[in-house]
Write a protein that holds these residues in place. Structure first.
Motif, mmCIF file in Angstrom:
data_model
loop_
_atom_site.group_PDB
_atom_site.id
_atom_site.type_symbol
_atom_site.label_atom_id
_atom_site.label_comp_id
_atom_site.label_asym_id
_atom_site.label_seq_id
_atom_site.Cartn_x
_atom_site.Cartn_y
_atom_site.Cartn_z
ATOM 1 N N ILE A 32 -59.229 -65.611 78.246
ATOM 2 C CA ILE A 32 -58.819 -65.751 79.644
ATOM 3 C C ILE A 32 -57.340 -65.444 79.805
ATOM 4 O O ILE A 32 -56.932 -64.703 80.721
ATOM 5 N N ASP A 33 -56.511 -65.985 78.918
ATOM 6 C CA ASP A 33 -55.078 -65.705 78.986
ATOM 7 C C ASP A 33 -54.804 -64.214 78.803
ATOM 8 O O ASP A 33 -53.874 -63.659 79.412
ATOM 9 N N HIS A 34 -55.595 -63.560 77.959
ATOM 10 C CA HIS A 34 -55.479 -62.113 77.745
ATOM 11 C C HIS A 34 -55.697 -61.361 79.056
ATOM 12 O O HIS A 34 -54.929 -60.452 79.402
ATOM 13 N N LEU A 35 -56.728 -61.749 79.811
ATOM 14 C CA LEU A 35 -56.997 -61.081 81.089
ATOM 15 C C LEU A 35 -55.897 -61.371 82.108
ATOM 16 O O LEU A 35 -55.461 -60.469 82.841
ATOM 17 N N LEU A 36 -55.444 -62.619 82.153
ATOM 18 C CA LEU A 36 -54.439 -62.989 83.147
ATOM 19 C C LEU A 36 -53.084 -62.340 82.881
ATOM 20 O O LEU A 36 -52.274 -62.194 83.799
ATOM 21 N N ALA A 37 -52.845 -61.943 81.624
ATOM 22 C CA ALA A 37 -51.551 -61.349 81.265
ATOM 23 C C ALA A 37 -51.530 -59.839 81.413
ATOM 24 O O ALA A 37 -50.487 -59.212 81.183
ATOM 25 N N MET A 38 -52.641 -59.229 81.805
ATOM 26 C CA MET A 38 -52.689 -57.768 81.897
ATOM 27 C C MET A 38 -51.784 -57.252 83.008
ATOM 28 O O MET A 38 -51.563 -57.930 84.009
ATOM 29 N N ASP A 39 -51.286 -56.032 82.817
ATOM 30 C CA ASP A 39 -50.400 -55.458 83.819
ATOM 31 C C ASP A 39 -51.126 -55.210 85.139
ATOM 32 O O ASP A 39 -50.523 -55.213 86.203
ATOM 33 N N ARG A 40 -52.436 -55.005 85.071
ATOM 34 C CA ARG A 40 -53.269 -54.977 86.272
ATOM 35 C C ARG A 40 -54.353 -56.023 86.086
ATOM 36 O O ARG A 40 -55.212 -55.896 85.222
ATOM 37 N N ARG A 41 -54.303 -57.042 86.884
ATOM 38 C CA ARG A 41 -55.252 -58.135 86.735
ATOM 39 C C ARG A 41 -56.631 -57.688 87.228
ATOM 40 O O ARG A 41 -56.753 -57.066 88.295
ATOM 41 N N PRO A 42 -57.699 -57.974 86.488
ATOM 42 C CA PRO A 42 -59.041 -57.601 86.939
ATOM 43 C C PRO A 42 -59.382 -58.229 88.289
ATOM 44 O O PRO A 42 -58.928 -59.326 88.630
ATOM 45 N N ASP A 43 -60.212 -57.518 89.038
ATOM 46 C CA ASP A 43 -60.685 -58.024 90.331
ATOM 47 C C ASP A 43 -61.888 -58.936 90.172
ATOM 48 O O ASP A 43 -62.168 -59.768 91.049
ATOM 49 N N LEU A 44 -62.619 -58.771 89.079
ATOM 50 C CA LEU A 44 -63.855 -59.509 88.859
ATOM 51 C C LEU A 44 -64.090 -59.603 87.360
ATOM 52 O O LEU A 44 -63.756 -58.678 86.609
#
Length: 264
Positions: A32-44
């Motif tokens: 989860i932290d990996h997704l939240l730290a992305m330069d473009r946060r996923p929409d879903l």
């Protein structure tokens, strides 16, 4: 639209380890932290089964607690380690989940239509969808044969070459294949179950399996090879949809690595 996929989370009761050796709960936090730290946060975010390890109510309770960290909308389907009814009860606020029967659903609120297919067989580890489920899928697909569609189910309906996993694959996939082949707008079929990346042509589209957030099942292709796994590499998938260019899928490894370096 950017869609993330997490699979085979195998959340255990608080304080317990997956198979007594791997911290699957901490691994989900890392994912989860990996997704939240992305330069473009996923929409879903799509969670493609084996959400918990034994389908117990207390596991789903802890899964929900961990998912409070995920500040991105998510959709989920069950896997063979899940209990359909306990999952339904735990996520009763997820209105897209049907109140009775298999957890098939369609969410049409995004540029890409999302269809979740429940391939679990209660009491067994292999996957299958009964004739009623295939009829539901055929009708759902026929309702819109032009909108780009993403189909997700836990069990890949193919032979992977890993004997120990193929014993528990989606069995008798011809019926499912025939339904998907009737339409031309299924962009991709997303699966979990095999705990590793896998890609193939199937039913006139692309089938893609997602790594696990916990362990990777070893690629042992010899007939009768003994099963084995490693605690990594762990990963997720990112599916980038663009109306002009279509869908591109990326595997994203979860962990800390040397870099970044100023070159490509």
């Amino acid at each position: 639209m950017l869609i993330a996929q997490l699979s085979d989370l195998h959340v255990c009761p608080h304080g317990m380890l997956y198979h007594g050796v791997v911290d699957s709960n901490g691994a989900l936090v890392d994912a989860i932290d990996h997704l939240l730290a992305m330069d473009r946060r996923p929409d879903l975010v799509l969670l493609t089964g084996d959400l918990v390890d034994e389908g117990r109510p207390e596991e789903y309770e802890y899964l929900r607690e961990i998912l409070l960290r995920l500040t991105i909308p998510f959709l989920l389907i069950p896997g063979n380690h899940d209990d359909r009814e306990n999952l339904r009860t735990a996520f009763s606020d997820h209105r897209y989940l049907p109140a009775h029967g298999p957890l098939h659903y369609c969410v049409d609120d995004h540029p890409v239509r999302i269809i979740g297919l429940d391939s679990t067989v209660p009491g067994s580890h292999h996957g299958h969808v009964d004739p009623d489920g295939l009829t539901w899928l055929a009708d759902t697909l026929a309702a819109n044969t032009t909108k780009p569609t993403l189909l997700m189910l836990h069990h890949p309906p193919i032979v992977s070459g890993i004997d120990v996993m193929d014993q528990y694959r989606y069995v008798d996939g011809a019926g499912l294949r025939a339904v998907v082949e009737r339409v031309g707008n299924v962009e991709i079929v997303l699966c979990g179950h095999v705990h590793r990346s896998m890609l193939t042509r199937w039913a006139d589209t692309v089938l893609c399996a997602c790594p696990s957030t916990v362990t990777e099942i070893d690629l042992r292709l010899s007939a009768g090879a003994s099963p084995s796994s490693h605690a990594g590499p762990r990963g997720c998938m990112l599916h980038l949809w663009n109306e002009r260019h279509g869908l591109v899928s990326h595997t994203s490894q979860i962990g800390v690595f040397d870099g970044p370096y100023p070159f490509v």
